[in-house]
Design an enzyme around this catalytic site. Structure first.
Site, mmCIF file in Angstrom:
data_model
loop_
_atom_site.group_PDB
_atom_site.id
_atom_site.type_symbol
_atom_site.label_atom_id
_atom_site.label_comp_id
_atom_site.label_asym_id
_atom_site.label_seq_id
_atom_site.Cartn_x
_atom_site.Cartn_y
_atom_site.Cartn_z
ATOM 1 C CE LYS A 150 41.933 -25.865 -10.104
ATOM 2 N NZ LYS A 150 41.418 -25.947 -8.861
ATOM 3 C CG ASP A 153 37.020 -29.273 -4.055
ATOM 4 O OD1 ASP A 153 37.274 -29.550 -5.182
ATOM 5 O OD2 ASP A 153 37.007 -28.034 -3.693
ATOM 6 N NE ARG A 176 49.635 -24.114 -7.463
ATOM 7 C CZ ARG A 176 48.288 -24.083 -7.595
ATOM 8 N NH1 ARG A 176 47.602 -25.005 -7.036
ATOM 9 N NH2 ARG A 176 47.897 -23.457 -8.745
ATOM 10 C CG PHE A 209 40.776 -23.653 -3.252
ATOM 11 C CD1 PHE A 209 42.104 -23.674 -4.198
ATOM 12 C CD2 PHE A 209 39.776 -22.826 -3.764
ATOM 13 C CE1 PHE A 209 42.171 -22.959 -5.204
ATOM 14 C CE2 PHE A 209 39.965 -22.024 -4.914
ATOM 15 C CZ PHE A 209 41.170 -21.904 -5.529
HETATM 16 C C1 PLP Z 1 40.483 -24.740 -8.195
HETATM 17 C C2 PLP Z 1 39.671 -25.211 -7.118
HETATM 18 C C3 PLP Z 1 38.515 -24.781 -7.017
HETATM 19 C C4 PLP Z 1 37.907 -23.880 -8.118
HETATM 20 O O1 PLP Z 1 36.443 -23.257 -7.787
HETATM 21 P P1 PLP Z 1 35.871 -22.463 -9.050
HETATM 22 O O2 PLP Z 1 34.379 -22.079 -8.407
HETATM 23 O O3 PLP Z 1 35.604 -23.451 -10.195
HETATM 24 O O4 PLP Z 1 36.537 -21.378 -9.375
HETATM 25 C C5 PLP Z 1 37.639 -24.940 -5.841
HETATM 26 N N1 PLP Z 1 38.236 -25.958 -5.039
HETATM 27 C C6 PLP Z 1 39.491 -26.545 -5.230
HETATM 28 C C7 PLP Z 1 39.989 -27.129 -3.996
HETATM 29 C C8 PLP Z 1 40.162 -26.159 -6.373
HETATM 30 O O5 PLP Z 1 41.369 -26.233 -6.285
#
Ligand code: PLP
Length: 412
Positions: free
Chosen positions: A223, A197, A371, A126
């Site tokens: 989520k 993560d 998605r 991400f």
């Molecule tokens: C949604 C998501 C985030 C989100 O990060 P924020 O700082 O909470 O906006 C981070 N890493 C992954 C893998 C995600 O899917």
């Protein structure tokens, strides 16, 4: 049996769904919502709790509520509620900040646990995970090395200088689930640590951090955990690291005695040292209420339903939409598939906009992925059928080619 009285496969599955009652815990509307992997639906108990906290605690109790309503312990208490969902001890999780800040803090702090200076991550992680690492690189310059490799090459990339491996357990694009146990074990064997993560895992499938001997983890709560927009993220640290880790984002609420106003930072005992500033009381209260829903349902049953949903979706896309050029990108192997399905199509953005116009809501991730998220707590099997039926119609009629579906919004 008369043909018209025959139930469709989806209706049959809904009728026998042992988790059917869970949907009643949420505020529902007429929309077929397939984006719980981006922002979960709102549990009914949340607005009530928010009103209570606003009027009774903030409005009436003001500053005294830090003690009288125990606001001060919310980050650890809510962490304790997330713990069973991720295979952690109740004293190993705290909640606060965004996932991005927690990633930075956990990564930078992990470097302090040893003398190694190399970090390995998935090149298609991400973006925020990659950006947090870039920031760390800017700060520390040539003293550290950050290597981005394909997820399947991570184990081969380990060497004697690898301090940390940072990986998303479930890939946000493809929903591929990595083998947490094996990767953690191999990384430990090479003398490194792993930071997981869990943004697309927590609340969607059972995670067993301690069973895998994981070191550190972070994840977001808006989520599949349904904590609400901007809900604060969690940090997990295994108990064995609690007294060794020195947080880089060290703040007064992670101090052993915040109200001593000591000019020198002394970390608190245990997981609390990973707190930084003042807790997000309103957002934490909403999240706290949301998590109560999970306590009434079994996570393994949720996982089983999630797989049935994604399986049915994949099957129906292939049967009914196979001729329109869609490609299933998510793993066919259920053990390797998270709770969403990614479908590739050259015109994915416009097609998704056409679905959204019909109140069937998924999302789009560049360059070409549609998605479809299946949050097992409130999803119905009939949602799958409604979505695939609409998709078939949109493709057959070519309506997706209309001008109004072309221009890209800032948020996709
Ligand atoms: C949604 C998501 C985030 C989100 O990060 P924020 O700082 O909470 O906006 C981070 N890493 C992954 C893998 C995600 O899917």
């Amino acid at each position: 049996m008369k043909p018209q009285s025959r139930q469709t496969a989806a209706e049959e599955l809904d009728a026998h769904d042992p988790l059917r009652a869970a949907a009643d815990e949420f505020v529902l509307d007429d929309c077929v919502y397939l984006d719980g992997n981006s922002l979960g639906r709102m549990p009914r108990c949340v607005p009530e709790r928010l009103r209570e906290v606003a009027d009774g605690e903030w409005g009436a109790g003001l500053v005294g509520s830090w003690l009288h309503h125990d606001w001060i312990n919310l980050p650890a208490r809510v962490g304790g509620r997330i713990a069973p969902l991720i295979g952690a001890g109740a004293d190993e999780v705290v909640v606060g900040n965004s996932t991005t800040v927690n990633l930075f803090n956990a990564t930078a702090s992990a470097l302090g646990l040893g003398s190694r200076r190399r970090i390995v991550t998935d090149e298609s992680n991400f973006p925020t995970d990659l950006y947090a690492l870039e920031g760390l690189q800017r700060l520390l310059g040539a003293t550290i090395t950050i290597d981005r490799v394909p997820a399947e090459d991570v184990l081969r990339a380990l060497d004697g200088n690898t301090a940390l491996v940072l990986l998303s357990h479930v890939d946000y694009r493809t929903a591929t689930v990595l083998d947490m146990k094996r990767i953690t074990q191999e990384t430990h064997r090479a003398g490194g640590l792993v930071l997981w993560d869990l943004s697309h895992s927590a609340g969607a499938l059972p995670v067993d951090l301690n069973g895998c001997n994981a070191d550190l983890a972070v994840g977001c709560t808006y989520k599949y955990l349904n904590g609400g927009p901007g809900a604060p993220a969690f940090t997990f640290a295994a108990r064995r690291w609690h007294e060794k880790i020195r947080p880089v984002v060290s703040g007064w609420l992670g101090h052993k005695s915040p109200f001593a106003f000591d000019p020198v930072y002394e970390p608190a005992a245990g997981i609390r040292r990973l707190l930084s500033g003042t807790p997000e009381v309103l957002a934490l209260s909403a999240l706290d209420a949301s998590l109560s829903v999970f306590e009434r349902f079994d996570l393994h049953a949720l996982r089983a339903k999630s797989l049935q949903l994604t399986e049915l979706f994949i099957q129906q896309i292939e049967q009914r939409c196979g001729k329109f050029g869609f490609g299933i990108v998510s793993p066919r192997d259920p053990d390797r598939r998270g709770s969403h399905v990614a479908v590739a199509h050259d015109h994915g953005y416009a097609i998704m906009q056409a679905l959204i116009e019909r109140r069937i809501v998924g999302d789009f991730r560049a360059p070409n992925l549609m998605r479809f998220g299946f949050a097992p707590l409130y999803q119905r099997f009939s949602d799958v059928e409604a979505c695939v039926g609409a998709l078939e119609d949109i493709m057959r009629t070519g309506i997706w080619q209309a001008e109004r579906f072309r221009s890209r919004a800032f948020v996709t």
